[in-house]
Scaffold this motif. Structure first.
Motif, PDB file in Angstrom:
ATOM      1  N   LEU A   1      -6.664   9.457   7.791  1.00 29.30           N
ATOM      2  CA  LEU A   1      -5.320   9.983   7.614  1.00 29.30           C
ATOM      3  C   LEU A   1      -5.354  11.330   6.884  1.00 29.30           C
ATOM      4  CD1 LEU A   1      -3.445   6.710   6.565  1.00 29.30           C
ATOM      5  CD2 LEU A   1      -3.067   8.008   8.678  1.00 29.30           C
ATOM      6  N   SER A   2      -6.173  11.413   5.838  1.00 29.52           N
ATOM      7  CA  SER A   2      -6.246  12.648   5.060  1.00 29.52           C
ATOM      8  C   SER A   2      -6.757  13.809   5.900  1.00 29.52           C
ATOM      9  CB  SER A   2      -7.157  12.449   3.850  1.00 29.52           C
ATOM     10  OG  SER A   2      -6.645  11.462   2.993  1.00 29.52           O
TER      11      SER A   2
ATOM     12  N   THR B   1      -7.854   5.500   5.255  1.00 31.57           N
ATOM     13  CA  THR B   1      -7.356   6.509   4.324  1.00 31.57           C
ATOM     14  C   THR B   1      -7.952   7.889   4.596  1.00 31.57           C
ATOM     15  OG1 THR B   1      -7.033   4.851   2.603  1.00 31.57           O
ATOM     16  CG2 THR B   1      -7.187   7.136   1.887  1.00 31.57           C
TER      17      THR B   1
ATOM     18  N   ASP C   1      -5.967   4.421  -5.751  1.00 33.11           N
ATOM     19  CA  ASP C   1      -6.674   4.038  -4.533  1.00 33.11           C
ATOM     20  C   ASP C   1      -5.976   2.929  -3.761  1.00 33.11           C
ATOM     21  OD1 ASP C   1      -8.652   5.919  -4.951  1.00 33.11           O
ATOM     22  OD2 ASP C   1     -10.021   4.520  -5.946  1.00 33.11           O
ATOM     23  N   ARG C   2      -5.070   2.218  -4.402  1.00 31.52           N
ATOM     24  CA  ARG C   2      -4.321   1.173  -3.689  1.00 31.52           C
ATOM     25  C   ARG C   2      -3.293   1.773  -2.735  1.00 31.52           C
ATOM     26  NH1 ARG C   2      -1.278  -1.800  -8.194  1.00 31.52           N
ATOM     27  NH2 ARG C   2      -0.989   0.408  -8.762  1.00 31.52           N
TER      28      ARG C   2
ATOM     29  N   LYS D   1      -2.451  12.245   1.097  1.00 28.89           N
ATOM     30  CA  LYS D   1      -1.948  11.006   1.688  1.00 28.89           C
ATOM     31  C   LYS D   1      -0.659  11.288   2.438  1.00 28.89           C
ATOM     32  CE  LYS D   1      -4.091   8.235  -1.939  1.00 28.89           C
ATOM     33  NZ  LYS D   1      -3.939   7.221  -3.015  1.00 28.89           N
TER      34      LYS D   1
ATOM     35  N   GLN E   1       0.818  -1.215   0.000  1.00 30.61           N
ATOM     36  CA  GLN E   1       0.000   0.000   0.000  1.00 30.61           C
ATOM     37  C   GLN E   1       0.858   1.275   0.000  1.00 30.61           C
ATOM     38  OE1 GLN E   1      -2.220  -1.345   3.607  1.00 30.61           O
ATOM     39  NE2 GLN E   1      -4.037  -0.966   2.357  1.00 30.61           N
TER      40      GLN E   1
ATOM     41  N   LYS F   1      -1.805   4.114   0.105  1.00 32.51           N
ATOM     42  CA  LYS F   1      -2.232   4.834   1.298  1.00 32.51           C
ATOM     43  C   LYS F   1      -1.145   5.738   1.860  1.00 32.51           C
ATOM     44  CE  LYS F   1      -5.073   2.836   4.142  1.00 32.51           C
ATOM     45  NZ  LYS F   1      -5.667   1.911   5.150  1.00 32.51           N
TER      46      LYS F   1
ATOM     47  N   ALA G   1      -0.121   2.911   7.140  1.00 34.84           N
ATOM     48  CA  ALA G   1      -1.089   2.418   6.155  1.00 34.84           C
ATOM     49  C   ALA G   1      -2.191   1.573   6.776  1.00 34.84           C
ATOM     50  CB  ALA G   1      -0.365   1.613   5.076  1.00 34.84           C
TER      51      ALA G   1
ATOM     52  N   CYS H   1      -1.295   9.801  -5.493  1.00 36.08           N
ATOM     53  CA  CYS H   1      -2.522  10.315  -4.886  1.00 36.08           C
ATOM     54  C   CYS H   1      -3.760   9.810  -5.617  1.00 36.08           C
ATOM     55  CB  CYS H   1      -2.497  11.842  -4.874  1.00 36.08           C
ATOM     56  SG  CYS H   1      -1.294  12.540  -3.730  1.00 36.08           S
TER      57      CYS H   1
END
Length: 284
Positions: free
Chosen positions: A226-227, A223, A49-50, A119, A15, A52, A219, A46
Motif C-alpha cells: 500500500l505504501s 502494508t 504498526d497496528r 499509509k 486496523q 494500516k 486494510a 503512522c
C-alpha cells in the motif's frame, strides 16, 4: 484538555485509525491548534504498526468549513513549534514576512506533509467541505461523501486564486477547476463523484459504515505494498507538475493578499467568516 474538549479525537478500530475533527460549533473550522492536533494524530497513526489505514472525519453536521477566519478561538497570533518547514516564527514578524511564513507552515506545508503519509487515508465527508476543508479532503487518497455533502472554493470572491494547497487542476481537471473557481458555486457530492473527485456517495446515515467498510477492504492489502503504491501515484502526480504548480500559485496567492492590503482595508478584501458563508450559500 478534557477528552470532550479536544479539537481532534483519535481512536483505533481494528486496523483503522479514525481521526475526527471536533469543533462542530464552528463547522470544524481549522485553527492552528486543530492543525497541530491533526498532525499529532496522523503521526501517531503512522507510527503505530497496528494501523494500516487512516480515516479523517468531522464531528457534527459538516466535515469542515475551511480555515478559521472568525471564531472566538482563532489563534492566528499564537506561536507554535514549526514542523512542516524551517521558516521563522510568524508572530515575531509583520506584513508579508509573517503571513508567508505562517501559511507555508500551517497550510501548504502541513498539507504536503500529510499527503506523504505512508499509509492510505480516507476522508469521510458530510455537509460542507469548503476552501480549507477541501485541502484536508484532498490530501487523503480516497473520499467517501454523504449525499448532503458539497464542495466549494469561494476565495476568488476575495480576489485570491484558490486556497494555498492548489490541487485543483490535478483533482478536478483544468476546465472544471476553472468553472469551480470562476463561479464559486457549490459542487454536489454526485457531481464530485461523476468527475472522479469522490470515490463513493452514500446516504448520510450510512456514511460512517460505508467509510469503515472501504477502510477495512484496503486494510486487507499488505502494508508495504500500500505504501509503495501510494508513493508511486503521488510521484506520478508530481511528474505532472503538481509540486511546482503549487509553488507558483502559492506566490500568486500571496501577491493577492498583498494587493488586497494595499488597496483595501485588509488582506482578505474585507471578507470575514459571515460574509464568506453568505456568499457560498448564495452560490449554492
Amino acid at each position: 484538555m478534557a477528552a470532550d474538549k479536544a479539537v481532534v479525537h483519535y481512536e483505533v478500530r481494528d486496523q483503522v485509525a479514525v481521526v475526527t475533527m471536533n469543533r462542530p460549533d464552528y463547522r470544524n473550522a481549522q485553527n492552528s491548534v486543530m492543525t497541530y492536533a491533526l498532525d499529532d494524530a496522523f503521526y501517531r497513526a503512522c507510527e503505530d504498526d497496528r494501523v494500516k489505514v487512516i480515516v479523517l472525519a468531522g464531528e457534527g453536521k459538516h466535515f469542515s468549513a475551511g480555515h478559521d477566519i472568525g471564531s472566538p478561538e482563532r489563534d492566528i497570533d499564537v506561536s507554535y513549534p514549526r514542523r512542516a518547514g524551517l521558516w521563522w516564527d510568524h508572530t515575531t514578524h509583520s506584513g508579508g514576512e509573517s503571513r508567508f511564513a505562517r501559511e507555508q507552515e500551517v497550510y501548504l506545508g502541513m498539507c504536503r506533509r500529510w499527503r506523504e503519509m505512508p499509509k492510505p487515508a480516507i476522508a469521510s465527508v458530510q455537509g460542507a467541505c469548503v476552501a480549507g476543508g477541501l485541502m484536508l479532503a484532498w490530501v487523503c487518497d480516497l473520499i467517501v461523501a454523504s449525499e448532503d455533502a458539497f464542495f466549494a472554493d469561494p476565495v476568488v470572491k476575495m480576489g485570491i486564486p484558490g486556497v494555498e494547497y492548489f490541487a485543483h487542476p490535478w483533482v478536478l481537471g483544468p476546465r472544471i477547476a476553472k468553472e469551480f473557481l470562476f463561479t464559486g458555486k457549490r459542487m454536489s457530492a454526485q457531481r464530485a463523484y461523476e468527475i472522479g473527485m469522490v470515490n463513493d456517495v452514500v446516504p448520510r446515515e450510512d456514511l460512517t459504515d460505508a467509510t469503515m467498510r472501504l477502510a477495512s477492504s484496503v486494510a486487507e492489502m499488505p502494508t508495504f505494498g500500500l505504501s509503495l503504491t501510494k508513493k508511486a501515484i503521488n510521484q506520478a502526480e508530481d511528474l505532472m507538475g503538481m509540486q511546482s504548480g503549487m509553488d507558483s500559485v502559492f506566490g500568486l496567492h500571496h501577491f493577492a493578499h498583498a494587493h488586497n492590503a494595499e488597496v483595501g482595508k485588509d488582506s482578505l478584501a474585507g471578507m470575514d467568516a459571515r460574509s464568506m458563508k453568505k456568499s457560498n450559500e448564495e452560490r449554492g
